[in-house]
Motif scaffolding. Structure first.
Motif, mmCIF file in Angstrom:
data_model
loop_
_atom_site.group_PDB
_atom_site.id
_atom_site.type_symbol
_atom_site.label_atom_id
_atom_site.label_comp_id
_atom_site.label_asym_id
_atom_site.label_seq_id
_atom_site.Cartn_x
_atom_site.Cartn_y
_atom_site.Cartn_z
ATOM 1 N N GLN A 135 31.798 121.215 51.981
ATOM 2 C CA GLN A 135 30.363 121.368 51.706
ATOM 3 C C GLN A 135 30.033 122.804 51.283
ATOM 4 O O GLN A 135 29.200 123.021 50.405
ATOM 5 N N ASN A 136 30.701 123.779 51.899
ATOM 6 C CA ASN A 136 30.453 125.172 51.535
ATOM 7 C C ASN A 136 30.945 125.477 50.123
ATOM 8 O O ASN A 136 30.321 126.264 49.403
ATOM 9 N N ALA A 137 32.028 124.824 49.701
ATOM 10 C CA ALA A 137 32.491 124.986 48.316
ATOM 11 C C ALA A 137 31.444 124.423 47.350
ATOM 12 O O ALA A 137 31.173 125.022 46.300
ATOM 13 N N GLN A 138 30.842 123.315 47.719
ATOM 14 C CA GLN A 138 29.786 122.740 46.894
ATOM 15 C C GLN A 138 28.580 123.681 46.831
ATOM 16 O O GLN A 138 27.958 123.850 45.777
ATOM 17 N N GLU A 139 28.290 124.329 47.939
ATOM 18 C CA GLU A 139 27.183 125.293 47.977
ATOM 19 C C GLU A 139 27.506 126.519 47.118
ATOM 20 O O GLU A 139 26.635 127.032 46.414
ATOM 21 N N PHE A 140 28.744 126.985 47.177
ATOM 22 C CA PHE A 140 29.163 128.093 46.305
ATOM 23 C C PHE A 140 28.982 127.711 44.840
ATOM 24 O O PHE A 140 28.535 128.531 44.030
ATOM 25 N N GLN A 162 23.136 128.909 39.830
ATOM 26 C CA GLN A 162 21.827 129.559 39.912
ATOM 27 C C GLN A 162 21.868 131.054 39.612
ATOM 28 O O GLN A 162 20.948 131.597 39.012
ATOM 29 N N HIS A 163 22.930 131.744 40.060
ATOM 30 C CA HIS A 163 22.963 133.209 40.017
ATOM 31 C C HIS A 163 24.090 133.793 39.171
ATOM 32 O O HIS A 163 24.138 135.008 38.993
ATOM 33 N N GLY A 164 25.002 132.973 38.705
ATOM 34 C CA GLY A 164 26.118 133.468 37.910
ATOM 35 C C GLY A 164 27.350 133.806 38.733
ATOM 36 O O GLY A 164 28.464 133.618 38.294
ATOM 37 N N SER A 165 27.132 134.329 39.940
ATOM 38 C CA SER A 165 28.239 134.657 40.834
ATOM 39 C C SER A 165 27.700 134.794 42.255
ATOM 40 O O SER A 165 26.498 134.981 42.462
ATOM 41 N N GLU A 222 36.348 140.626 44.106
ATOM 42 C CA GLU A 222 36.098 140.567 42.670
ATOM 43 C C GLU A 222 35.751 139.165 42.199
ATOM 44 O O GLU A 222 35.107 138.994 41.171
ATOM 45 N N LYS A 223 36.203 138.151 42.944
ATOM 46 C CA LYS A 223 36.023 136.769 42.505
ATOM 47 C C LYS A 223 35.299 135.959 43.571
ATOM 48 O O LYS A 223 35.445 136.204 44.761
ATOM 49 N N ASP A 224 34.562 134.966 43.109
ATOM 50 C CA ASP A 224 33.873 134.075 44.037
ATOM 51 C C ASP A 224 34.841 133.373 44.974
ATOM 52 O O ASP A 224 34.533 133.157 46.147
ATOM 53 N N LEU A 231 24.230 137.546 46.481
ATOM 54 C CA LEU A 231 24.061 138.489 47.594
ATOM 55 C C LEU A 231 23.173 139.663 47.195
ATOM 56 O O LEU A 231 22.315 140.094 47.965
ATOM 57 N N ASP A 232 23.385 140.168 45.982
ATOM 58 C CA ASP A 232 22.605 141.322 45.517
ATOM 59 C C ASP A 232 21.138 140.979 45.325
ATOM 60 O O ASP A 232 20.289 141.877 45.329
ATOM 61 N N SER A 233 20.819 139.700 45.175
ATOM 62 C CA SER A 233 19.426 139.286 44.980
ATOM 63 C C SER A 233 18.646 139.190 46.291
ATOM 64 O O SER A 233 17.425 139.052 46.281
ATOM 65 N N LEU A 234 19.352 139.250 47.410
ATOM 66 C CA LEU A 234 18.705 139.077 48.712
ATOM 67 C C LEU A 234 18.251 140.408 49.295
ATOM 68 O O LEU A 234 18.837 141.456 49.031
#
Length: 180
Positions: A115-120, A126-129, A44-46, A134-137
């Motif tokens: 670094q992955n937290a920064q990427e998240f 960019q995508h809101g969540s 449910e959460k990032d 994932l749904d955009s891919l």
């Protein structure tokens, strides 16, 4: 219940098309996925996606039992995988983590987590969540493009780990092309 996962080097498993991931998991008694796998729903959460990604990163090359044993301490050490907090970790935090005997003290995995937290964080902007991302891919061809995208975008995450990550967060992927 003891769960043994034999996925670290899937290229040596000689999977046949009728082999499923469930057949690769050896369990005493009835098969049951680990508690942290989201198979019937999605996180449910990032922060929950981030925790699973981190768990897959830390597991790579290690026994699941090692990670399970150290996970409660790992959660505390990484502020319960709060993306905003971990993304702001500095060198002093890396040094603190590398001295913490309660976690896997692998500098490349610790730094990859930050670094992955920064990427998240970037994905959220960019995508809101992360789920929206994932749904955009394009998930065709058993998520081939998604696996490639994740492996390129996140540190210390190869195609095998990316496939396992997707599986653990409830995506309809069959890792390594095996059929259900």
């Amino acid at each position: 219940m003891e769960v043994l996962l034999c996925l670290a080097n899937h290229t040596n498993l000689n999977l046949q098309s009728e082999t499923s991931l469930h057949e690769l998991i050896l369990v005493e008694g009835e098969w049951k996925p680990p508690e942290w796998w989201y198979r019937k729903n999605r996180p449910e959460k990032d922060d929950e996606y981030f925790e699973n990604l981190t768990r897959v990163v830390f597991q790579a090359g290690l026994n699941w039992h090692v990670i399970d044993k150290k996970w409660p301490t790992t959660m505390k050490a990484f502020d319960h995988f709060s993306i905003s907090k971990v993304a702001n970790f500095a060198d002093k935090d890396v040094q603190r983590l590398l001295k913490d005997e309660g976690i896997v003290r692998n500098k490349s995995k610790v730094c990859a987590t930050i670094q992955n937290a920064q990427e998240f964080s970037s994905i959220r902007k960019q995508h809101g969540s992360f789920q929206a991302y994932l749904d955009s891919l394009d998930k065709s061809n058993n998520y081939a493009g998604v696996v490639d995208e994740l492996a390129k975008r996140f540190k210390h995450l190869g195609p095998s780990s990316a496939s396992l990550f997707l599986y653990t967060v409830g995506e309809k992927i069959e890792p390594w092309g095996a059929s259900p």
